[in-house]
Design an enzyme around this catalytic site. Sequence first.
Site, PDB file in Angstrom:
ATOM      1  N   HIS A  66     -51.256 -21.437   7.330  1.00 48.90           N
ATOM      2  CA  HIS A  66     -51.204 -22.406   8.429  1.00 48.90           C
ATOM      3  C   HIS A  66     -52.331 -23.422   8.267  1.00 48.90           C
ATOM      4  CE1 HIS A  66     -48.161 -20.212  10.582  1.00 48.90           C
ATOM      5  NE2 HIS A  66     -48.850 -19.105  10.429  1.00 48.90           N
ATOM      6  N   SER A  97     -51.590 -21.372  13.919  1.00 51.95           N
ATOM      7  CA  SER A  97     -52.085 -20.092  13.416  1.00 51.95           C
ATOM      8  C   SER A  97     -52.241 -19.115  14.571  1.00 51.95           C
ATOM      9  CB  SER A  97     -53.427 -20.322  12.712  1.00 51.95           C
ATOM     10  OG  SER A  97     -54.146 -19.121  12.645  1.00 51.95           O
ATOM     11  N   CYS A 136     -54.479  -5.353  11.719  1.00 54.22           N
ATOM     12  CA  CYS A 136     -55.201  -5.121  10.467  1.00 54.22           C
ATOM     13  C   CYS A 136     -56.706  -5.121  10.697  1.00 54.22           C
ATOM     14  CB  CYS A 136     -54.790  -6.139   9.404  1.00 54.22           C
ATOM     15  SG  CYS A 136     -55.642  -7.692   9.524  1.00 54.22           S
ATOM     16  N   GLU A 175     -43.931 -13.181  10.794  1.00 50.66           N
ATOM     17  CA  GLU A 175     -44.274 -11.789  10.436  1.00 50.66           C
ATOM     18  C   GLU A 175     -43.451 -10.812  11.279  1.00 50.66           C
ATOM     19  OE1 GLU A 175     -48.482 -10.490  10.665  1.00 50.66           O
ATOM     20  OE2 GLU A 175     -47.665  -8.616  11.447  1.00 50.66           O
TER      21      GLU A 175
HETATM   22  S1  SF4 Z   1     -55.470  -9.286   5.982  1.00 49.32           S
HETATM   23 FE1  SF4 Z   1     -54.623  -9.137   8.053  1.00 49.32          FE
HETATM   24  S2  SF4 Z   1     -54.594 -11.229   8.852  1.00 49.32           S
HETATM   25 FE2  SF4 Z   1     -54.840 -11.354   6.647  1.00 49.32          FE
HETATM   26  S3  SF4 Z   1     -52.762 -11.593   5.870  1.00 49.32           S
HETATM   27 FE3  SF4 Z   1     -53.238  -9.408   5.824  1.00 49.32          FE
HETATM   28  S4  SF4 Z   1     -52.456  -8.650   7.741  1.00 49.32           S
HETATM   29 FE4  SF4 Z   1     -52.582 -10.865   7.954  1.00 49.32          FE
END
Ligand code: SF4
Length: 284
Positions: A44, A223, A195, A131
Site C-alpha cells: 500500500h 493500509s 502476527c 487478506e
Molecule cells: S509480517 Fe505481519 S503485517 Fe507483515 S505481511 Fe506478514 S502478516 Fe502482514
Amino acid sequence: MPEIITAKTAGFCFGVKRAIEMAEKLLDDPKVQKPIYTYGPIIHNDQVVEELASRGAIPVGREELDSLPEGSVILVRSHGIGRDEQEYIESLGLRIEDATCPFVKKIHNIVRDAAEKGENVVIVGDPGHPEVRGIKAWSGKNTWILPDIESVSDLPELKSVKIVAQTTFNCDFFEKIVENIKSRCYDTSVMNTICSATQERQQEARSIASRVDAMIVVGGRHSSNSQKLFQICRDVCEHTFFVEKASDLGDISLPDARSIGITAGASTPGNIIREVLINVRTKF
Ligand code: SF4
C-alpha cells in the site's frame, strides 16, 4: 525544540520486505519473462509500486489476467489469495510466484483444516480486505467474518466455533470480540493469528503515544495496519495525526508540544519515514 521519539518498529515488516525482495529478484533474473505482474499493488505505497512498475513489475487485477501472455509470472503479494484464484491463474497457463506472508499462509492452513473437519469458523477482520477475502476462500461454507463487536449479534447459534484474526487486526478489539463470541457459544477454539510484527508495532505505538504530547502515524491511506495504528494512538493521545508523506505535515500546528512520537505502518518505506522525521525536526 520538542523531544522526538521514533518507534523502532516503524516501517516495513518481514512479510512486506520479503515480497519486495522477491519482486526485485524476479526482475533481475534474466531467465524470467518480462514484464512480470503483481496480483494487485504489491504494497500500500504508491511510490514503491510506481518504482517497481517502471522496472517491469506491473500490478494487474483479476479481470486482466486472461489477457496476459502465457507463461507470464504472477507474483502473489503478502496478503495471499484464495484457492479459487490460485487455480484460475494456473488454468490460464500463468506462473505463480508466491510471496504470501507465512503468517497469512498459516491461517489458510488453519481454516482449510477446519473446513475439512466441517467446523464453524469466524474470521475477525475487515470483509473488504484482500487478506480476509483470501482466508475466507480457503475456509468452508460455515464461515463468518466479523469486523466489530456489533457484528457478533449476526452470528447464528453455534455449538462450537474456531476463531482466527486478520493478521493486522487491533489486538484489544480482537479480545473484546472473542469475549462476546464466548458469551454466545459454549465451545470456542481461539487462534490469535494477529502476527507478532503487528502486535509489537501496536504495543510500541501505544506506549509512545501514551507519553507524548502529539503522535504522527505515517502510512498509506489504504493500509489497514496503518489505520489501526492511528486508532490505537488516538485512543491514548488526543493530538494524533495521520500522514502519507512529509508534505502532509504542512497543515499541522503544534505550538505547545514538548514531545512528539512517530510511528509508521508495515508498508511505509524507510525514506518516507526519514523525510517525515527531518520535517518534524525542522517544523516543530
Ligand atoms: S509480517 Fe505481519 S503485517 Fe507483515 S505481511 Fe506478514 S502478516 Fe502482514
